[in-house]
Design a protein around this motif. Structure first.
Motif, PDB file in Angstrom:
ATOM      1  N   MET A   1       0.841  -1.165   0.000  1.00 34.06           N
ATOM      2  CA  MET A   1       0.000   0.000   0.000  1.00 34.06           C
ATOM      3  C   MET A   1       0.890   1.233   0.000  1.00 34.06           C
ATOM      4  SD  MET A   1      -2.966  -0.999   2.599  1.00 34.06           S
ATOM      5  CE  MET A   1      -3.976  -2.383   2.311  1.00 34.06           C
ATOM      6  N   LEU A   2       1.438   1.476  -1.129  1.00 29.46           N
ATOM      7  CA  LEU A   2       2.334   2.612  -1.298  1.00 29.46           C
ATOM      8  C   LEU A   2       1.823   3.494  -2.414  1.00 29.46           C
ATOM      9  CD1 LEU A   2       5.677   0.639  -1.320  1.00 29.46           C
ATOM     10  CD2 LEU A   2       4.841   2.043   0.554  1.00 29.46           C
ATOM     11  N   HIS A   3       2.362   4.689  -2.476  1.00 31.98           N
ATOM     12  CA  HIS A   3       2.052   5.538  -3.608  1.00 31.98           C
ATOM     13  C   HIS A   3       2.708   4.925  -4.839  1.00 31.98           C
ATOM     14  CE1 HIS A   3       0.257   8.509  -1.073  1.00 31.98           C
ATOM     15  NE2 HIS A   3       1.305   8.454  -0.272  1.00 31.98           N
ATOM     16  N   LYS A   4       2.061   5.031  -5.998  1.00 31.15           N
ATOM     17  CA  LYS A   4       2.538   4.312  -7.185  1.00 31.15           C
ATOM     18  C   LYS A   4       3.810   4.896  -7.783  1.00 31.15           C
ATOM     19  CE  LYS A   4      -0.502   6.784 -10.337  1.00 31.15           C
ATOM     20  NZ  LYS A   4      -1.525   6.661 -11.328  1.00 31.15           N
ATOM     21  N   ASP A   5       4.160   6.132  -7.483  1.00 29.62           N
ATOM     22  CA  ASP A   5       5.373   6.736  -8.026  1.00 29.62           C
ATOM     23  C   ASP A   5       6.533   6.480  -7.068  1.00 29.62           C
ATOM     24  OD1 ASP A   5       3.945   7.783 -10.194  1.00 29.62           O
ATOM     25  OD2 ASP A   5       3.354   9.526  -9.017  1.00 29.62           O
ATOM     26  N   PRO A   7      10.653   6.066  -6.374  1.00 31.41           N
ATOM     27  CA  PRO A   7      11.977   6.390  -6.910  1.00 31.41           C
ATOM     28  C   PRO A   7      12.700   5.103  -7.309  1.00 31.41           C
ATOM     29  CG  PRO A   7      11.618   7.451  -4.776  1.00 31.41           C
ATOM     30  CD  PRO A   7      10.484   6.500  -4.998  1.00 31.41           C
ATOM     31  N   ASP A   8      13.602   5.200  -8.289  1.00 35.35           N
ATOM     32  CA  ASP A   8      14.337   4.026  -8.750  1.00 35.35           C
ATOM     33  C   ASP A   8      15.095   3.342  -7.616  1.00 35.35           C
ATOM     34  OD1 ASP A   8      13.419   4.257 -11.318  1.00 35.35           O
ATOM     35  OD2 ASP A   8      15.168   5.376 -12.033  1.00 35.35           O
ATOM     36  N   ARG A   9      15.684   4.118  -6.730  1.00 29.14           N
ATOM     37  CA  ARG A   9      16.454   3.536  -5.618  1.00 29.14           C
ATOM     38  C   ARG A   9      15.542   2.687  -4.721  1.00 29.14           C
ATOM     39  NH1 ARG A   9      20.259   0.802  -3.962  1.00 29.14           N
ATOM     40  NH2 ARG A   9      20.971   1.190  -1.868  1.00 29.14           N
ATOM     41  N   THR A  10      14.336   3.133  -4.503  1.00 31.38           N
ATOM     42  CA  THR A  10      13.386   2.366  -3.688  1.00 31.38           C
ATOM     43  C   THR A  10      13.028   1.060  -4.389  1.00 31.38           C
ATOM     44  OG1 THR A  10      12.481   4.410  -2.778  1.00 31.38           O
ATOM     45  CG2 THR A  10      11.129   2.434  -2.552  1.00 31.38           C
ATOM     46  N   VAL A  96       9.561  -4.039 -10.858  1.00 31.06           N
ATOM     47  CA  VAL A  96      10.789  -3.803 -10.102  1.00 31.06           C
ATOM     48  C   VAL A  96      11.829  -4.786 -10.626  1.00 31.06           C
ATOM     49  CG1 VAL A  96      11.813  -3.790  -7.808  1.00 31.06           C
ATOM     50  CG2 VAL A  96       9.423  -3.145  -8.097  1.00 31.06           C
ATOM     51  N   TYR A  97      13.000  -4.271 -10.967  1.00 32.28           N
ATOM     52  CA  TYR A  97      14.082  -5.102 -11.487  1.00 32.28           C
ATOM     53  C   TYR A  97      15.232  -5.112 -10.506  1.00 32.28           C
ATOM     54  CZ  TYR A  97      11.493  -4.603 -15.797  1.00 32.28           C
ATOM     55  OH  TYR A  97      10.507  -4.618 -16.737  1.00 32.28           O
TER      56      TYR A  97
END
Length: 102
Positions: A1-5, A7-10, A96-97
């Motif tokens: 349950m997170l915001h869809k945007d 950051p790449d690091r996350t 997520v990669y």
């Protein structure tokens, strides 16, 4: 349950925790809290809803009393609320990669 945007690091951190080269995560829109001191209440309400599937818009003014009642009874139950709006049933998918930076 997170915001869809995210950051790449996350995304990299999530992938490294999951040990997959590629993982798709599904996000459901969630209710935003009013004020800045109810994060833990909403985290507990969301976690409880995952264990006891419900589709709720929480009644924020009743959340603290409900949590105290659950702690006294030593049993968690779904936080007070009502059925949420239809737009909250939309699901976002984030890929997520795993990126190895060895």
């Amino acid at each position: 349950m997170l915001h869809k945007d995210l950051p790449d690091r996350t995304k990299e951190q999530i992938a490294s925790l999951l040990y997959f080269k590629k993982k798709s995560l599904k996000f459901h829109p969630v209710q935003r809290q009013r004020g800045s001191n109810n994060c833990s209440l909403f985290a507990l309400a969301f976690a409880t809803s995952l264990c006891c599937p419900t589709v709720m818009m929480y009644t924020q003014k009743s959340m603290r009393t409900h949590l105290l009642d659950c702690l006294v009874k030593r049993k968690m139950s779904v936080f007070p609320g009502r059925t949420r709006a239809p737009w909250m049933n939309e699901i976002s998918v984030v890929h997520v990669y795993l990126v190895c930076k060895c």
